[in-house]
Design a protein around this motif. Structure first.
Motif, PDB file in Angstrom:
ATOM      1  N   THR A   1     -50.765  27.748 -53.263  1.00  0.00           N
ATOM      2  CA  THR A   1     -50.541  28.993 -53.774  1.00  0.00           C
ATOM      3  C   THR A   1     -51.309  30.013 -53.151  1.00  0.00           C
ATOM      4  OG1 THR A   1     -51.431  28.803 -55.805  1.00  0.00           O
ATOM      5  CG2 THR A   1     -49.496  27.999 -55.788  1.00  0.00           C
TER       6      THR A   1
ATOM      7  N   ILE B   1     -47.491  33.620 -49.055  1.00  0.00           N
ATOM      8  CA  ILE B   1     -46.981  32.811 -48.091  1.00  0.00           C
ATOM      9  C   ILE B   1     -45.968  33.322 -47.433  1.00  0.00           C
ATOM     10  CG2 ILE B   1     -46.347  30.309 -47.803  1.00  0.00           C
ATOM     11  CD1 ILE B   1     -48.269  29.461 -50.025  1.00  0.00           C
TER      12      ILE B   1
ATOM     13  N   GLN C   1     -41.970  32.271 -48.522  1.00  0.00           N
ATOM     14  CA  GLN C   1     -41.805  31.297 -49.762  1.00  0.00           C
ATOM     15  C   GLN C   1     -42.375  31.673 -51.015  1.00  0.00           C
ATOM     16  OE1 GLN C   1     -42.245  27.091 -47.961  1.00  0.00           O
ATOM     17  NE2 GLN C   1     -42.901  28.094 -46.272  1.00  0.00           N
TER      18      GLN C   1
ATOM     19  N   PHE D   1     -45.987  27.208 -51.551  1.00  0.00           N
ATOM     20  CA  PHE D   1     -45.674  26.139 -50.585  1.00  0.00           C
ATOM     21  C   PHE D   1     -45.783  24.786 -51.136  1.00  0.00           C
ATOM     22  CE2 PHE D   1     -46.823  23.277 -47.068  1.00  0.00           C
ATOM     23  CZ  PHE D   1     -46.138  23.538 -46.279  1.00  0.00           C
TER      24      PHE D   1
ATOM     25  N   TYR E   1     -45.729  20.626 -50.065  1.00  0.00           N
ATOM     26  CA  TYR E   1     -45.458  19.659 -49.081  1.00  0.00           C
ATOM     27  C   TYR E   1     -45.685  18.059 -49.655  1.00  0.00           C
ATOM     28  CZ  TYR E   1     -46.497  16.582 -44.861  1.00  0.00           C
ATOM     29  OH  TYR E   1     -46.319  15.587 -44.023  1.00  0.00           O
TER      30      TYR E   1
ATOM     31  N   SER F   1     -44.975  20.829 -42.690  1.00  0.00           N
ATOM     32  CA  SER F   1     -46.298  21.059 -43.262  1.00  0.00           C
ATOM     33  C   SER F   1     -46.948  22.282 -42.756  1.00  0.00           C
ATOM     34  CB  SER F   1     -47.195  19.783 -42.820  1.00  0.00           C
ATOM     35  OG  SER F   1     -47.133  19.668 -41.593  1.00  0.00           O
TER      36      SER F   1
ATOM     37  N   PHE G   1     -47.145  26.639 -42.581  1.00  0.00           N
ATOM     38  CA  PHE G   1     -46.732  27.842 -43.432  1.00  0.00           C
ATOM     39  C   PHE G   1     -47.815  28.900 -42.953  1.00  0.00           C
ATOM     40  CE2 PHE G   1     -50.044  25.423 -45.611  1.00  0.00           C
ATOM     41  CZ  PHE G   1     -50.941  26.535 -46.112  1.00  0.00           C
TER      42      PHE G   1
END
Length: 306
Positions: free
Chosen positions: A119, A126, A129, A132, A134, A185, A187
């Motif tokens: 975050t 981000i 989004q 994020f 993953y 993975s 961003f």
């Protein structure tokens, strides 16, 4: 923005054999809430001690399994609630910050999924989004997932093959829910391109044809010829694998580990520029020993290109 300040919290993580269904949801939530409060409290302690500038992005890393309960997995509904709580806490910060609060292990159907949550503070975001997520792709015995002799097992691969079509695995597909995200993975934050790996994903990736684990990091395999500005590794017993580096020249590699020798739990270096491209170690700026234990703060790094 092209300046980054890296902060590592190389806290101990304790690994035990989980016993699914033995811990009440309320107890799991209380454990996670305390861990979340500890992480963000430590971030505040660092920012109070250090000079803060709107031109510098602070990157806070906790190790893999930081949010993992020792005895059980989070139910999916609770995992979604905790992600919301993490996002709410992060938005209380004003300086530009990126928070990687380690990983948590939760259950989707019969799959145990190891997930990193990323975050930002309210002054940055981000791209496209907001938050994020993953999911770790490859599992080892430390994850308490059954593995075949000689090769790592998988958190997701078998379930994905059974439950999702190839189209549904499109890395750029729509976000429908917690299980539908987390396949890429990579961003971006304020123009800086990040790549994130969880422990064994840094050493082994999934061969697209055979489904077998083969040497070479998942991030480098995913990117192919492209590169990232900053590569992040959250781990519990994983060293840096030179063959898995996916940085451009002038980019940075940051690692935070919770299980290696205490003196070898953090890595910070800048990929050199010029013809050699040799890595250059980032020096520590200060070590803050507070009620939140140790935070290692590194000197500000300027991202550069040739």
């Amino acid at each position: 923005m092209n300046q980054i300040k890296y902060v590592a919290f190389p806290w101990d993580v304790y690994i035990s054999d989980p016993k699914p269904g033995t811990v009440k949801s309320r107890e799991l939530r209380e454990f996670a809430v305390k861990r979340i409060a500890r992480f963000f409290g430590a971030c505040r302690a660092v920012l109070r001690e250090c000079a803060v500038s709107a031109d510098v992005l602070w990157v806070f890393l906790a190790p893999e399994f930081y949010l993992r309960h020792e005895d059980d997995f989070y139910p999916e509904q609770l995992m979604e609630a905790l992600i919301g709580l993490i996002e709410d806490n992060s938005k209380q910060f004003e300086p530009p910050c990126l928070f990687v609060i380690g990983t948590a292990v939760w259950r989707h159907l019969a799959a145990d999924i190891n997930t990193a949550i990323v975050t930002t503070s309210r002054s940055v975001a981000i791209a496209e989004q907001g938050i994020f997520v993953y999911h770790k792709r490859r599992a080892s015995p430390i994850d308490h997932v059954t593995v075949d002799a000689g090769r790592p097992g998988s958190f997701l691969d078998g379930l994905l093959r059974a439950k999702r079509s190839a189209a549904a695995l499109d890395l750029h597909g729509p976000v429908k829910g917690l299980f539908d995200i987390g396949h890429t993975s990579v961003f971006s934050v304020d123009g800086i391109r990040f790549g994130l790996e969880i422990c064994l994903d840094h050493a082994v990736h999934v061969d697209s044809l055979s489904g077998q684990g083969v040497p070479g990091g998942a991030l480098a395999d995913q990117l192919g010829a492209s590169e990232v500005d900053v590569q992040l590794l959250v781990a519990a017993g994983m060293v840096v694998n030179p063959a898995s580096i996916a940085l451009r020249r002038g980019g940075c590699f940051f690692r935070c580990d919770g299980l290696n020798d205490p003196d070898a739990r953090v890595t910070a270096y800048k990929q050199g520029i010029g013809k050699s491209g040799s890595p250059v170690k980032v020096e520590k700026s200060v070590v803050i020993d507070s009620a939140h234990r140790v935070a290692i703060v590194y000197k500000t790094v300027v991202l550069r290109r040739d």
